[in-house]
Scaffold this motif. Structure first.
Motif, PDB file in Angstrom:
ATOM      1  N   ALA A 101    -115.544  45.773  52.497  1.00 15.86           N
ATOM      2  CA  ALA A 101    -116.313  46.917  53.001  1.00 15.86           C
ATOM      3  C   ALA A 101    -115.491  48.205  52.918  1.00 15.86           C
ATOM      4  N   ALA A 102    -114.214  48.124  53.292  1.00 20.58           N
ATOM      5  CA  ALA A 102    -113.344  49.302  53.243  1.00 20.58           C
ATOM      6  C   ALA A 102    -113.166  49.789  51.810  1.00 20.58           C
ATOM      7  N   ALA A 103    -113.022  48.856  50.878  1.00 22.06           N
ATOM      8  CA  ALA A 103    -112.840  49.211  49.469  1.00 22.06           C
ATOM      9  C   ALA A 103    -114.083  49.902  48.911  1.00 22.06           C
ATOM     10  N   LEU A 104    -115.256  49.364  49.224  1.00 17.13           N
ATOM     11  CA  LEU A 104    -116.507  49.974  48.766  1.00 17.13           C
ATOM     12  C   LEU A 104    -116.673  51.378  49.338  1.00 17.13           C
ATOM     13  N   TYR A 105    -116.337  51.544  50.599  1.00 17.55           N
ATOM     14  CA  TYR A 105    -116.469  52.849  51.252  1.00 17.55           C
ATOM     15  C   TYR A 105    -115.556  53.893  50.606  1.00 17.55           C
ATOM     16  N   MET A 106    -114.344  53.478  50.234  1.00 18.21           N
ATOM     17  CA  MET A 106    -113.385  54.415  49.661  1.00 18.21           C
ATOM     18  C   MET A 106    -113.723  54.783  48.218  1.00 18.21           C
ATOM     19  N   VAL A 107    -114.252  53.819  47.461  1.00 16.19           N
ATOM     20  CA  VAL A 107    -114.493  54.047  46.031  1.00 16.19           C
ATOM     21  C   VAL A 107    -115.904  54.546  45.743  1.00 16.19           C
ATOM     22  N   LYS A 108    -116.891  54.035  46.474  1.00 16.81           N
ATOM     23  CA  LYS A 108    -118.304  54.385  46.272  1.00 16.81           C
ATOM     24  C   LYS A 108    -118.731  54.185  44.814  1.00 16.81           C
ATOM     25  N   PRO A 109    -118.618  52.972  44.307  1.00 16.55           N
ATOM     26  CA  PRO A 109    -118.979  52.695  42.906  1.00 16.55           C
ATOM     27  C   PRO A 109    -120.487  52.741  42.694  1.00 16.55           C
ATOM     28  N   ASP A 110    -120.919  53.133  41.483  1.00 14.08           N
ATOM     29  CA  ASP A 110    -122.351  53.222  41.201  1.00 14.08           C
ATOM     30  C   ASP A 110    -122.781  52.289  40.073  1.00 14.08           C
ATOM     31  N   THR A 111    -121.930  51.326  39.733  1.00 18.60           N
ATOM     32  CA  THR A 111    -122.279  50.327  38.721  1.00 18.60           C
ATOM     33  C   THR A 111    -121.958  48.937  39.262  1.00 18.60           C
ATOM     34  N   ILE A 112    -122.594  47.919  38.663  1.00 14.03           N
ATOM     35  CA  ILE A 112    -122.333  46.541  39.069  1.00 14.03           C
ATOM     36  C   ILE A 112    -120.869  46.198  38.854  1.00 14.03           C
ATOM     37  N   GLU A 113    -120.322  46.648  37.729  1.00  9.56           N
ATOM     38  CA  GLU A 113    -118.916  46.368  37.430  1.00  9.56           C
ATOM     39  C   GLU A 113    -117.997  47.017  38.452  1.00  9.56           C
ATOM     40  N   GLY A 114    -118.336  48.257  38.828  1.00  7.86           N
ATOM     41  CA  GLY A 114    -117.531  48.975  39.816  1.00  7.86           C
ATOM     42  C   GLY A 114    -117.571  48.310  41.172  1.00  7.86           C
ATOM     43  N   VAL A 115    -118.757  47.834  41.559  1.00  5.30           N
ATOM     44  CA  VAL A 115    -118.895  47.129  42.833  1.00  5.30           C
ATOM     45  C   VAL A 115    -118.081  45.843  42.814  1.00  5.30           C
TER      46      VAL A 115
END
Length: 208
Positions: free
Chosen positions: A15-29
């Motif tokens: 959750a912390a990683a997603l919040y910091m990066v905010k990816p917009d692709t499946i690969e990024g997530v």
């Protein structure tokens, strides 16, 4: 470390990683979640009860055995001058050097006292810096996982040596490392990770 506590660190790390990066692709997530989970678990490499610590010990033991046996039998000859030339060789990918340094850092952490070096600001900064030079895309989510682990451990009464090498455990003493609070963090981490991933991929417009 209990199974639930391990899952808690993994969930909150993601959750912390997603919040910091905010990816917009499946690969990024996928990259953010994976990096956050690994980073969230990495700090407990210093705990003898974890699988990551046991694998680190096995790796060091195997490497030492190979070097010792190879040296005694004459099959391995260590030339420091040649090693120096290898690292100075411009053809060599610098990422390999930083990656090796990251591995050494983790192995050192594995043999330190629990909740000391591997739970410190120094360790978190070093991991981020080495990851940035090894695999930059994963540096921020990986470090976010590490920081989330340290933050969770700061809340319970056991404390961490946050300012290593300065002695002394630091803790907010707000809760126990087990029980209802741990379960709450786990479910909150899982829920937040799913909601963040959905939001960043445009599945939902819920603001977090």
């Amino acid at each position: 470390m209990s199974a639930l506590l391990k899952k808690t660190h993994a969930a909150v790390g993601a959750a912390a990683a997603l919040y910091m990066v905010k990816p917009d692709t499946i690969e990024g997530v996928a990259l953010a979640v994976t990096s956050g989970i690994v980073g969230g678990l990495l700090c407990d490499i210093d705990s003898t009860k974890t699988a990551i610590h046991q694998k680190a010990v096995l790796l060091v033991t195997a490497a030492a055995a190979i070097i010792i046996i190879g040296t005694l039998t004459g099959r391995i000859h260590i030339d420091l001058n040649q090693l120096g030339e290898l690292f100075q060789n411009e053809v060599m990918d610098p990422r390999a050097v930083y990656g090796a340094m990251l591995l050494v850092l983790c192995l050192i952490a594995a043999f330190t006292r629990h909740r000391s070096f591997a739970h410190s600001i120094v360790f978190a900064v070093a991991v981020y810096w080495l990851m940035k030079h090894t695999f930059e895309a994963a540096a921020i989510p990986f470090a976010a996982g590490v920081v989330s682990h340290i933050a969770i451990d700061l809340l319970n009464d056991r404390g961490v040596q946050l300012f290593w090498p300065i002695k002394g455990q630091f803790s907010f003493r707000l809760c126990s490392s087990k029980g209802a609070v741990n379960s709450l963090f786990f479910y909150a981490g899982v829920g937040a990770a799913f909601l963040e991933a959905a939001q960043f991929l445009g599945i939902t417009h819920l603001t977090i």
